[in-house]
Motif scaffolding. Structure first.
Motif, mmCIF file in Angstrom:
data_model
loop_
_atom_site.group_PDB
_atom_site.id
_atom_site.type_symbol
_atom_site.label_atom_id
_atom_site.label_comp_id
_atom_site.label_asym_id
_atom_site.label_seq_id
_atom_site.Cartn_x
_atom_site.Cartn_y
_atom_site.Cartn_z
ATOM 1 N N THR A 1 -5.176 3.203 -13.988
ATOM 2 C CA THR A 1 -4.243 4.068 -14.722
ATOM 3 C C THR A 1 -3.513 3.338 -15.842
ATOM 4 O OG1 THR A 1 -2.387 3.582 -13.252
ATOM 5 C CG2 THR A 1 -3.838 5.415 -12.634
ATOM 6 N N GLU A 2 -3.935 2.160 -16.204
ATOM 7 C CA GLU A 2 -3.172 1.321 -17.132
ATOM 8 C C GLU A 2 -2.751 2.109 -18.372
ATOM 9 O OE1 GLU A 2 -3.303 -3.190 -18.972
ATOM 10 O OE2 GLU A 2 -5.116 -2.290 -18.180
ATOM 11 N N GLY A 3 -1.417 2.075 -18.629
ATOM 12 C CA GLY A 3 -0.868 2.752 -19.790
ATOM 13 C C GLY A 3 -0.538 4.213 -19.565
ATOM 14 N N LEU A 4 -0.953 4.785 -18.424
ATOM 15 C CA LEU A 4 -0.702 6.206 -18.166
ATOM 16 C C LEU A 4 -0.020 6.419 -16.813
ATOM 17 C CD1 LEU A 4 -4.031 7.771 -19.502
ATOM 18 C CD2 LEU A 4 -1.757 8.095 -20.471
ATOM 19 N N ALA A 5 0.776 5.443 -16.398
ATOM 20 C CA ALA A 5 1.429 5.545 -15.081
ATOM 21 C C ALA A 5 2.914 5.218 -15.185
ATOM 22 C CB ALA A 5 0.752 4.604 -14.092
ATOM 23 N N GLU A 6 3.536 5.682 -16.250
ATOM 24 C CA GLU A 6 4.935 5.359 -16.485
ATOM 25 C C GLU A 6 5.813 5.811 -15.319
ATOM 26 O OE1 GLU A 6 7.854 3.456 -18.516
ATOM 27 O OE2 GLU A 6 5.757 3.599 -19.135
ATOM 28 N N GLY A 7 6.617 4.880 -14.813
ATOM 29 C CA GLY A 7 7.568 5.203 -13.767
ATOM 30 C C GLY A 7 7.008 5.241 -12.367
ATOM 31 N N ARG A 8 5.731 4.865 -12.196
ATOM 32 C CA ARG A 8 5.130 4.931 -10.867
ATOM 33 C C ARG A 8 5.207 3.584 -10.166
ATOM 34 N NH1 ARG A 8 -0.128 8.853 -11.024
ATOM 35 N NH2 ARG A 8 -0.258 8.044 -8.896
ATOM 36 N N LEU A 9 5.168 3.643 -8.846
ATOM 37 C CA LEU A 9 5.283 2.429 -8.041
ATOM 38 C C LEU A 9 4.146 1.459 -8.317
ATOM 39 C CD1 LEU A 9 6.728 0.816 -5.830
ATOM 40 C CD2 LEU A 9 5.458 2.140 -4.127
ATOM 41 N N ILE A 10 2.958 1.941 -8.696
ATOM 42 C CA ILE A 10 1.836 1.027 -8.888
ATOM 43 C C ILE A 10 2.034 0.093 -10.079
ATOM 44 C CG2 ILE A 10 0.024 2.300 -7.704
ATOM 45 C CD1 ILE A 10 -0.849 3.413 -10.378
ATOM 46 N N GLN A 11 3.092 0.293 -10.867
ATOM 47 C CA GLN A 11 3.430 -0.688 -11.896
ATOM 48 C C GLN A 11 4.092 -1.926 -11.283
ATOM 49 O OE1 GLN A 11 5.634 2.092 -14.545
ATOM 50 N NE2 GLN A 11 4.118 1.532 -16.079
ATOM 51 N N LEU B 1 0.860 -1.174 0.000
ATOM 52 C CA LEU B 1 0.000 0.000 0.000
ATOM 53 C C LEU B 1 0.899 1.226 0.000
ATOM 54 C CD1 LEU B 1 -3.040 0.980 0.278
ATOM 55 C CD2 LEU B 1 -2.447 1.426 2.672
ATOM 56 N N ALA B 2 0.734 2.112 -0.994
ATOM 57 C CA ALA B 2 1.524 3.339 -1.087
ATOM 58 C C ALA B 2 0.630 4.533 -0.772
ATOM 59 C CB ALA B 2 2.124 3.486 -2.481
ATOM 60 N N LEU B 3 1.067 5.384 0.149
ATOM 61 C CA LEU B 3 0.270 6.495 0.654
ATOM 62 C C LEU B 3 0.682 7.814 0.002
ATOM 63 C CD1 LEU B 3 0.572 5.525 4.417
ATOM 64 C CD2 LEU B 3 -1.417 5.123 2.963
ATOM 65 N N HIS B 4 -0.312 8.541 -0.522
ATOM 66 C CA HIS B 4 -0.082 9.834 -1.149
ATOM 67 C C HIS B 4 -1.139 10.821 -0.677
ATOM 68 C CE1 HIS B 4 3.012 8.730 -4.143
ATOM 69 N NE2 HIS B 4 2.437 7.538 -4.104
ATOM 70 N N SER B 5 -0.962 12.082 -1.057
ATOM 71 C CA SER B 5 -2.005 13.095 -0.883
ATOM 72 C C SER B 5 -2.005 13.975 -2.122
ATOM 73 C CB SER B 5 -1.774 13.912 0.394
ATOM 74 O OG SER B 5 -0.482 14.505 0.397
ATOM 75 N N THR B 6 -3.012 14.838 -2.234
ATOM 76 C CA THR B 6 -3.250 15.554 -3.473
ATOM 77 C C THR B 6 -3.748 16.962 -3.186
ATOM 78 O OG1 THR B 6 -4.611 15.523 -5.496
ATOM 79 C CG2 THR B 6 -5.583 14.555 -3.536
ATOM 80 N N GLN B 7 -3.685 17.823 -4.190
ATOM 81 C CA GLN B 7 -4.282 19.149 -4.094
ATOM 82 C C GLN B 7 -5.670 19.196 -4.715
ATOM 83 O OE1 GLN B 7 -1.748 22.456 -5.228
ATOM 84 N NE2 GLN B 7 0.098 21.330 -4.692
ATOM 85 N N SER B 8 -6.174 18.038 -5.143
ATOM 86 C CA SER B 8 -7.406 18.034 -5.934
ATOM 87 C C SER B 8 -8.674 17.759 -5.142
ATOM 88 C CB SER B 8 -7.295 17.023 -7.076
ATOM 89 O OG SER B 8 -7.234 15.696 -6.579
#
Length: 276
Positions: A133-143, A96-103
């Motif tokens: 996000t398949e195909g639009l998450a280049e370089g991210r941990l969720i790959q 599980l990777a934890l993030h936050s957002t401005q959105s």
């Protein structure tokens, strides 16, 4: 990178916080869990990833760590080398990777695609939305296999830190590291694991929504609420942008990204009816 462990043995479950140094909610949730030191049924690895960026209060030092995976042990940037080390620590783990957002203040889950891990974990999390996000998450941990990412809430807010803690506990229950009954009915700053498990709407990332160079940006759309054809969704220095076709805005904010307002997505159903 700072690593802690709950329980004895070789962990097959991991929580990653602090991938971005300007997102303190994950590290705060990890510290709270460590202070409680709950008894676990499976060993759990807790990772605070980009300590130097956290200490500096910046998103990253050389490059965005969540665009640097899989990294390189001899990479030119600090984050490239860190990404390589982090993947080594996570080998064989459900993550599980934890993030936050401005959105948006509402937490939601993110995965590359719906698979058996997503189906096992997401229903136990206090979220009602999942973004593919398949195909639009280049370089991210969720790959990385067996990884779910969560956006915990608004960047820097106390609410995001509380959400992160609840999300971690839900994840640990889903992976049988914490007994379900331990959290059932437990008040955790106004929420319990009973809040999880409802219907989860699934959205599929379609395209980034670029923004031009400008001094002042505005976003009129509400994340995960459909924007109709012809409806205005954003502005740059007073120039208003309207939708050529309907879409669902996600991760959309005036200043969250340097060159994007956010992303356009389609609603593709619920978690129950998505094919694995």
């Amino acid at each position: 990178m700072r690593i802690h462990q709950l329980g004895d043995g070789v962990p097959e479950v991991a929580v990653v916080a602090g991938i971005h140094g300007d997102e303190p909610c994950g590290p705060r949730a990890v510290e709270r869990l460590l202070a409680e030191a709950p008894d676990v049924d499976r060993p759990v690895k807790l990772v605070v990833a980009n300590e130097a960026a956290l200490d500096a209060g910046v998103r990253y030092l050389d490059e965005d760590l969540n665009r640097a995976f899989p990294g390189d042990a001899n990479g030119d940037t600090r984050e490239s080398r860190l990404a390589h080390r982090l993947l080594g620590e996570l080998e064989g783990c459900t993550v599980l990777a934890l993030h936050s957002t401005q959105s948006t203040a509402e937490p939601f889950a993110v995965a590359e695609r719906v698979d058996e891990i997503v189906r096992a974990i997401v229903p136990h999390l206090p979220v009602t939305k999942l973004l593919e996000t398949e195909g639009l998450a280049e370089g991210r941990l969720i790959q990385h296999p067996h990884t779910v990412e969560v956006e915990c809430g608004l960047q820097g807010s106390d609410e995001a830190a509380t959400n992160a803690y609840r999300l971690v506990r839900g994840f640990l229950a889903a992976t049988n590291a914490l007994a379900l009954e331990e959290d059932a009915g437990r008040a955790a700053d106004g929420g319990t694991d009973a809040d999880a498990g409802g219907d989860v709407d699934v959205f599929e990332l379609v395209d980034p929504v670029p923004k031009p160079p400008a001094e002042v940006y505005e976003v009129f759309a509400e994340n995960f609420v459909s924007v109709s054809v012809g409806e205005r969704f954003a502005a740059a220095d007073g120039e208003v942008f309207t939708a050529d076709e309907s879409f669902y805005p996600v991760l959309m904010s005036p200043y969250g990204y340097e060159d994007l307002f956010g992303y356009a997505a389609d609603r593709v159903g619920t978690l129950d009816d998505r094919p694995a």
